[in-house]
Design a protein around this motif. Structure first.
Motif, mmCIF file in Angstrom:
data_model
loop_
_atom_site.group_PDB
_atom_site.id
_atom_site.type_symbol
_atom_site.label_atom_id
_atom_site.label_comp_id
_atom_site.label_asym_id
_atom_site.label_seq_id
_atom_site.Cartn_x
_atom_site.Cartn_y
_atom_site.Cartn_z
ATOM 1 N N THR A 9 69.478 103.664 -16.399
ATOM 2 C CA THR A 9 70.324 104.825 -16.651
ATOM 3 C C THR A 9 70.852 104.726 -18.074
ATOM 4 O OG1 THR A 9 72.267 103.698 -15.719
ATOM 5 C CG2 THR A 9 70.998 105.112 -14.232
ATOM 6 N N GLY A 10 71.237 105.851 -18.656
ATOM 7 C CA GLY A 10 71.738 105.852 -20.025
ATOM 8 C C GLY A 10 71.387 107.136 -20.739
ATOM 9 N N ASN A 11 71.788 107.211 -21.980
ATOM 10 C CA ASN A 11 71.602 108.420 -22.769
ATOM 11 C C ASN A 11 70.221 108.470 -23.424
ATOM 12 O OD1 ASN A 11 74.285 108.955 -22.133
ATOM 13 N ND2 ASN A 11 75.051 108.118 -24.061
ATOM 14 N N THR A 12 69.845 109.645 -23.889
ATOM 15 C CA THR A 12 68.581 109.803 -24.596
ATOM 16 C C THR A 12 68.704 109.319 -26.044
ATOM 17 O OG1 THR A 12 69.136 112.066 -25.202
ATOM 18 C CG2 THR A 12 67.840 111.769 -23.198
ATOM 19 N N VAL A 28 74.211 117.004 -19.264
ATOM 20 C CA VAL A 28 74.220 116.062 -18.150
ATOM 21 C C VAL A 28 72.796 115.748 -17.700
ATOM 22 C CG1 VAL A 28 74.900 115.755 -15.736
ATOM 23 C CG2 VAL A 28 76.474 116.826 -17.359
ATOM 24 N N MET A 29 72.533 114.459 -17.444
ATOM 25 C CA MET A 29 71.303 114.007 -16.793
ATOM 26 C C MET A 29 71.678 113.398 -15.451
ATOM 27 S SD MET A 29 69.749 112.184 -20.168
ATOM 28 C CE MET A 29 68.235 111.621 -19.423
ATOM 29 N N GLN A 30 70.876 113.667 -14.432
ATOM 30 C CA GLN A 30 71.175 113.201 -13.076
ATOM 31 C C GLN A 30 69.887 112.754 -12.410
ATOM 32 O OE1 GLN A 30 72.626 116.762 -10.783
ATOM 33 N NE2 GLN A 30 72.364 117.752 -12.772
ATOM 34 N N HIS A 31 69.986 111.863 -11.431
ATOM 35 C CA HIS A 31 68.777 111.283 -10.864
ATOM 36 C C HIS A 31 68.850 111.163 -9.355
ATOM 37 C CE1 HIS A 31 70.250 107.089 -10.011
ATOM 38 N NE2 HIS A 31 71.166 107.438 -10.889
ATOM 39 N N LEU A 72 71.993 113.935 -22.539
ATOM 40 C CA LEU A 72 71.139 114.343 -23.638
ATOM 41 C C LEU A 72 71.900 114.244 -24.953
ATOM 42 C CD1 LEU A 72 69.641 117.587 -22.039
ATOM 43 C CD2 LEU A 72 68.456 115.403 -22.323
ATOM 44 N N THR A 73 71.181 114.313 -26.072
ATOM 45 C CA THR A 73 71.844 114.248 -27.379
ATOM 46 C C THR A 73 72.713 115.475 -27.645
ATOM 47 O OG1 THR A 73 69.910 115.217 -28.469
ATOM 48 C CG2 THR A 73 70.036 112.815 -28.386
ATOM 49 N N GLY A 74 72.417 116.577 -26.965
ATOM 50 C CA GLY A 74 73.228 117.791 -27.089
ATOM 51 C C GLY A 74 73.040 118.651 -25.860
ATOM 52 N N THR A 75 73.869 119.654 -25.685
ATOM 53 C CA THR A 75 73.678 120.565 -24.567
ATOM 54 C C THR A 75 72.349 121.295 -24.718
ATOM 55 O OG1 THR A 75 74.862 122.336 -25.726
ATOM 56 C CG2 THR A 75 76.148 120.917 -24.259
ATOM 57 N N ALA A 76 71.661 121.544 -23.610
ATOM 58 C CA ALA A 76 70.346 122.184 -23.673
ATOM 59 C C ALA A 76 69.948 122.727 -22.313
ATOM 60 C CB ALA A 76 69.290 121.200 -24.164
ATOM 61 N N ALA A 77 69.225 123.821 -22.330
ATOM 62 C CA ALA A 77 68.622 124.400 -21.130
ATOM 63 C C ALA A 77 67.293 125.020 -21.525
ATOM 64 C CB ALA A 77 69.549 125.440 -20.510
ATOM 65 N N PHE A 78 66.487 125.363 -20.520
ATOM 66 C CA PHE A 78 65.207 126.046 -20.731
ATOM 67 C C PHE A 78 64.348 125.297 -21.755
ATOM 68 C CE2 PHE A 78 68.678 129.160 -20.124
ATOM 69 C CZ PHE A 78 68.413 129.506 -18.805
ATOM 70 N N THR A 107 66.220 111.008 0.555
ATOM 71 C CA THR A 107 66.890 112.289 0.382
ATOM 72 C C THR A 107 68.351 111.998 0.062
ATOM 73 O OG1 THR A 107 67.359 112.471 2.765
ATOM 74 C CG2 THR A 107 65.357 113.546 1.942
ATOM 75 N N GLY A 108 69.045 112.976 -0.512
ATOM 76 C CA GLY A 108 70.453 112.791 -0.851
ATOM 77 C C GLY A 108 70.812 113.517 -2.122
ATOM 78 N N ASN A 109 72.070 113.504 -2.447
ATOM 79 C CA ASN A 109 72.551 114.207 -3.629
ATOM 80 C C ASN A 109 72.275 113.418 -4.901
ATOM 81 O OD1 ASN A 109 73.534 116.163 -1.891
ATOM 82 N ND2 ASN A 109 75.588 115.280 -1.807
ATOM 83 N N ALA A 110 72.228 114.115 -6.013
ATOM 84 C CA ALA A 110 71.971 113.490 -7.308
ATOM 85 C C ALA A 110 73.165 112.672 -7.781
ATOM 86 C CB ALA A 110 71.634 114.560 -8.340
ATOM 87 N N SER A 111 72.885 111.662 -8.600
ATOM 88 C CA SER A 111 73.908 110.815 -9.230
ATOM 89 C C SER A 111 73.777 110.919 -10.737
ATOM 90 C CB SER A 111 73.723 109.354 -8.809
ATOM 91 O OG SER A 111 73.826 109.208 -7.412
ATOM 92 N N ASP A 112 74.868 110.634 -11.438
ATOM 93 C CA ASP A 112 74.863 110.714 -12.895
ATOM 94 C C ASP A 112 73.914 109.670 -13.488
ATOM 95 O OD1 ASP A 112 76.185 111.800 -15.398
ATOM 96 O OD2 ASP A 112 76.518 109.656 -15.642
#
Length: 318
Positions: A56-59, A281-284, A299-305, A290-295
């Motif tokens: 786990t960790g940042n990009t 946010v990145m989650q895994h 990412l280096t900045g906010t991003a979508a699409f 099965t189950g809910n995602a965890s932190d």
């Protein structure tokens, strides 16, 4: 990368100092998040960032795409990643590739037949197959690329015309799920045999009708995460070798559309997305459970699409 060359006898402290200049091997289970949209103004970025799916960790910065892009597709082998089409003010047909073994900027691979945004892709490590998207209408074409080469895409067959579908794969089968077309938002899942060519067949239905969904897969199971009709936090899964409707897996940390998904054969990571505001946010999740995602990290900045997401150790390679 070029190895540095130092002469003479090193003290221990000097050895440690020089060691930082030597290239470090990149993770065996490396995930890539390329391009994307950073804000509501629609601007695209050319950033490529990577992370180790096994931890786990940042990009970390990897390099740049040849063109800033969003709403594209990604596909990967153990040695190469492809970043396919999308939009950058104008709709694109260009394909970038990166080497998974070393950081650096993307290079030109070739083109898909027609400039397309909101396209999806899947890969078995040898071949990448693109599907759907939008030009002046929803696209019903699929095309394939041989990842180890360069060149333009070749016709594969047809699927149910759909924009903003999402792709995943096992070593033998590619799957496209959900999307948007003239009939509205759909929950259709379609599949192909990647090593062949031909039209897609019906697989079943997603548990929720949606588009702008993130995907990830092991060699056995595929996961669809988040998406839009309203904005969902739903994750559901399929057994890729069978057919049938998707089953509830759990929930993302927050309802989001436009998340990027990558995986190893063990873990799925979903990154970024739009929850009403753009996220870093990145989650895994563990794919076999099965189950809910965890932190996971950020990412280096906010991003979508994203312009494309891929990994070097996903379910299509096992």
């Amino acid at each position: 990368s070029i190895m540095p060359n130092y002469n003479g006898v090193w003290s221990l402290s000097t050895q440690y100092q020089y060691a930082a200049d030597w290239p470090s091997p990149l993770p065996a289970a490396m995930g890539i998040f390329a391009g994307g949209q950073r804000a509501d103004d629609g601007s695209e970025v050319n950033v490529i960032e990577f992370f180790d799916i096994a931890t786990t960790g940042n990009t970390t910065d990897f390099g740049d795409t040849t063109i800033a892009r969003r709403n594209g597709a990604g596909a990967g082998s153990s040695t190469r990643g492809l970043i396919i089409a999308g939009t950058s003010n104008a709709v694109l047909k260009s394909i970038d590739f990166i080497s998974m073994a070393s950081k650096g900027n993307a290079q030109d691979f070739g083109d898909i037949t027609t400039a397309t945004l909101n396209i999806a892709a899947c890969s078995n490590g040898t071949r990448a197959v693109t599907g759907g998207g939008y030009v002046s209408a929803d696209v019903d074409t699929m095309e394939y690329l041989t990842i180890a080469s360069t060149g333009d895409a070749t016709d594969f067959g047809n699927l149910v015309a759909t924009s903003q579908t999402a792709g995943l794969a096992s070593p033998t089968r590619g799957v496209f799920g959900g999307g948007y077309n003239n009939s509205g938002v759909n929950n259709v899942i379609q599949y192909i045999t990647i090593a062949n060519t031909g039209n897609a067949s019906d697989f079943g239905d997603l548990s929720v009708t949606r588009y702008q969904t993130g995907t990830a897969a092991s060699s056995v199971r595929g996961i669809f995460a988040g998406g839009r009709n309203s904005i969902f936090d739903v994750m559901d899964y399929i057994t890729i070798a069978s057919t049938g409707d998707a089953t509830d897996f759990g929930n993302l940390l927050a309802a989001a559309k436009g998340v990027g998904g990558v995986s190893s054969n063990i873990r799925a990571v979903f990154a970024g997305g739009d929850t009403g505001s753009y996220q870093n946010v990145m989650q895994h999740v563990t794919i076999a459970s099965t189950g809910n995602a965890s932190d996971f990290g950020d990412l280096t900045g906010t991003a979508a699409f994203p312009g494309g997401t891929c990994s070097r150790n996903h379910g299509g390679l096992q």
